[in-house]
Design a protein around this motif. Structure first.
Motif, short mmCIF file in Angstrom:
data_model
loop_
_atom_site.label_atom_id
_atom_site.label_comp_id
_atom_site.label_asym_id
_atom_site.label_seq_id
_atom_site.Cartn_x
_atom_site.Cartn_y
_atom_site.Cartn_z
N SER A 69 3.96 -4.29 -0.90
CA SER A 69 4.86 -3.99 0.19
C SER A 69 5.28 -2.51 0.22
N SER A 70 5.45 -2.05 -1.06
CA SER A 70 5.98 -0.66 -0.96
C SER A 70 4.59 0.36 -0.32
N LEU A 71 3.49 -0.26 -0.64
CA LEU A 71 2.31 0.57 -0.05
C LEU A 71 2.18 0.55 1.41
N ALA B 291 2.99 2.90 6.69
CA ALA B 291 3.77 2.74 7.90
C ALA B 291 4.81 3.69 8.23
N GLY B 292 5.21 4.40 7.43
CA GLY B 292 6.28 5.44 7.33
C GLY B 292 7.57 4.93 7.59
N ARG B 293 7.59 3.66 7.43
CA ARG B 293 9.06 3.08 7.46
C ARG B 293 9.36 1.78 7.01
N GLU C 117 2.49 -8.16 8.97
CA GLU C 117 1.82 -7.60 9.55
C GLU C 117 2.29 -6.34 10.35
N VAL C 118 1.79 -5.21 10.16
CA VAL C 118 1.96 -3.95 11.01
C VAL C 118 1.02 -3.32 11.53
N ARG C 119 1.22 -2.92 13.01
CA ARG C 119 0.00 -2.39 13.46
C ARG C 119 0.12 -0.60 13.32
N LEU C 120 -0.77 0.09 12.71
CA LEU C 120 -0.67 1.38 12.54
C LEU C 120 -1.81 2.31 13.36
N ASP C 121 -1.58 3.21 13.51
CA ASP C 121 -2.60 4.45 13.94
C ASP C 121 -2.91 5.32 12.53
N LEU C 122 -3.93 4.83 11.92
CA LEU C 122 -4.39 5.30 10.57
C LEU C 122 -5.81 6.38 11.03
N VAL D 143 -5.06 0.09 13.31
CA VAL D 143 -5.38 -0.71 12.07
C VAL D 143 -4.14 -1.74 12.11
N THR D 144 -4.82 -3.08 11.72
CA THR D 144 -3.25 -3.82 11.47
C THR D 144 -3.36 -4.27 9.85
N LEU D 145 -2.47 -3.82 9.18
CA LEU D 145 -1.99 -3.81 7.78
C LEU D 145 -1.43 -5.04 7.57
#
Length: 464
Positions: A248-250, A255-257, A274-279, A284-286
């Motif tokens: 969860s920390s990673l 995610a930056g939040r 789930e979180v949607r990211l611009d990686l 990317v869905t993490l």
């Protein structure tokens, strides 16, 4: 303009159908805004402009004009007006744009006035782009690229969509189409006029040599479909590991939040997060998951089951274990990561070990990462790109990127390969070339695509 009557109040009822109506819509964001852009398209544009602003401005030159309601004479606003005569416009019809003040009342008043003009109707989602397609200004691949450009969230989605909307696929497919037409014409000539001196029997040999080259080009193009589809729709990365491994920390660090709750209590994460990211420019869905261990209850057991099932479908796994436990294992690893997807081994909480231990872990194939200090995050992002195969994108962006493209290209490839079989009669090989042309036509929207048009154009917003 025979269908337009010189009476007021009839509005959209005067149009015999939506396809014949002069359509209008707010094409900019919802008010309030500094500026609002209202787009109008159809054969009634000239009449409409003359009615609400007076004389038309010169084509493609912005002019400041008062905008009035012809029913009352009231001045609604003053704004910039542009007129684009068809067929050299986005839709292929006469098009106008009104750039007005973006207040709700102003926008509502101008839209109401346009709706009161005979033969005018509010545009449905995708109506402008559909007219561009129907009038030959865009092919189906460019339409899809435009839809993707409007919805692009990351740099690579934007680049891919911009290339497609700009005709990258259309140019490639039109070139293939020309070669297929030429091949079919030469084969048909040999079939229909075998005794003519100016139709030599060796003409088909030249045809099949080019068809062989074309078949190879299609195969190479088709092999790039997976990259295009993933760059468009996104990748899924699943975090797996024992409780308190730092998953969860990673997730929060990438995610930056604060997306997931982080505590020292084992089993805090019970369900998928789930979180949607611009990686690094890629969508990317993490997915954060429950810690892998011997479950202590039915809820946690179900969370672990979902974690393993989601991991089995992922494009990439990040397998986390605390760095200090990897250096000095105190117990056997909990849980088993699913087989199949590629995995990166992460030594989490790397800020609690010394540099020699970090060197040892790297030599063992693990990546020391600290979500607390940010150490190793940049290296992790680069490693993710390499693992997903996006670190070195294709040299150009004329890429198939939808399941529809893949299906059409497979049909095209199969027909080309069948046509190359020398044991078949020439008539049957010619028929396979016709099928190849049909498959290509369905890709660009030239033939047999009515069943998919409504689905495609529903992707657009109103005013596009």
């Amino acid at each position: 303009m025979g269908r337009v009557r010189s009476i007021w109040g009839a509005g959209a009822r005067e149009a015999s159908s939506m396809s014949e109506a002069t359509i209008f819509a707010l094409s900019s964001g919802a008010p309030p805004a500094g500026v609002a852009v209202i787009r109008v398209s159809g054969e009634g544009v000239r009449f409409g402009l003359e009615t609400i602003i007076g004389p038309l401005p010169p084509p493609r030159r912005a002019a400041l004009r008062p905008i009035r309601d012809p029913r009352t004479g009231e001045l609604l606003d003053a704004g910039l007006v542009l007129f684009f005569p068809g067929p050299h416009s986005f839709t292929g019809e006469d098009v106008a744009e009104l750039q007005i003040h973006g207040g709700r009342a102003v926008v509502a008043a101008v839209l109401d006035t346009l709706g009161g003009l005979p033969g005018f109707a509010p545009a449905e989602a995708g109506a402008f782009t559909r007219r561009a397609f129907e009038n030959g200004r865009l092919d189906l691949t460019e339409v899809e690229g435009l839809a993707d450009l409007v919805q692009a969230e990351t740099a690579w989605q934007r680049r891919l969509a911009r290339a497609q909307a700009g005709g990258a696929l259309r140019s490639l497919y039109d070139g293939w189409r020309s070669r297929l037409i030429r091949a079919r014409a030469l084969i048909e000539a040999e079939l229909d006029f075998p005794d003519e001196e100016d139709v030599p029997g060796s003409v088909s040999e030249r045809v099949w040599a080019d068809i062989a080259v074309l078949s190879t080009e299609v195969e190479v193009h088709l092999a790039r479909a997976e990259w295009g589809e993933r760059a468009r729709s996104g990748f899924e990365i699943v975090l797996l590991g024992p409780p308190n491994a730092g998953k969860s920390s990673l997730l929060n660090a990438l995610a930056g939040r604060d997306v997931a709750i982080v505590t020292d209590e084992p089993g805090t994460t019970r369900d998928l997060i789930e979180v949607r990211l611009d990686l690094a420019g890629y969508p990317v869905t993490l997915v954060d998951t429950a810690g892998l261990r011997q479950a202590t209850g039915r809820v946690e057991e179900e969370g672990i089951r979902r974690a393993l099932a989601r991991g089995a479908r992922a494009d990439l796994l990040l397998r986390l274990d605390p760095a200090d436990e990897m250096v000095q294992p105190r117990s056997a690893p909990d849980g088993v990561a699913p087989e199949g997807p590629p995995a990166l081994r992460i030594a989490s909480k790397a800020d609690v070990i010394d540099s020699d231990s970090k060197h040892f872990l790297r030599e063992a194939g693990s990546m020391p990462v600290s979500s607390t200090t940010g150490e190793g995050l940049d290296d992790l992002i680069r490693a993710i790109g390499r693992a997903l195969g996006v670190a070195e994108p294709p040299p150009d962006l004329a890429l198939p990127n939808r399941a529809r493209h893949r299906a059409g290209l497979l049909a095209l490839s199969e027909s080309l390969q069948a046509a190359r079989k020398s044991g078949l009669a020439l008539e049957l090989r010619a028929e396979e070339l016709r099928r190849a042309g049909d498959a290509l036509g369905r890709l660009t929207g030239r033939i047999d695509v009515e069943d998919m048009l409504d689905v495609i154009f529903r992707e657009f917003c109103i005013g596009k």
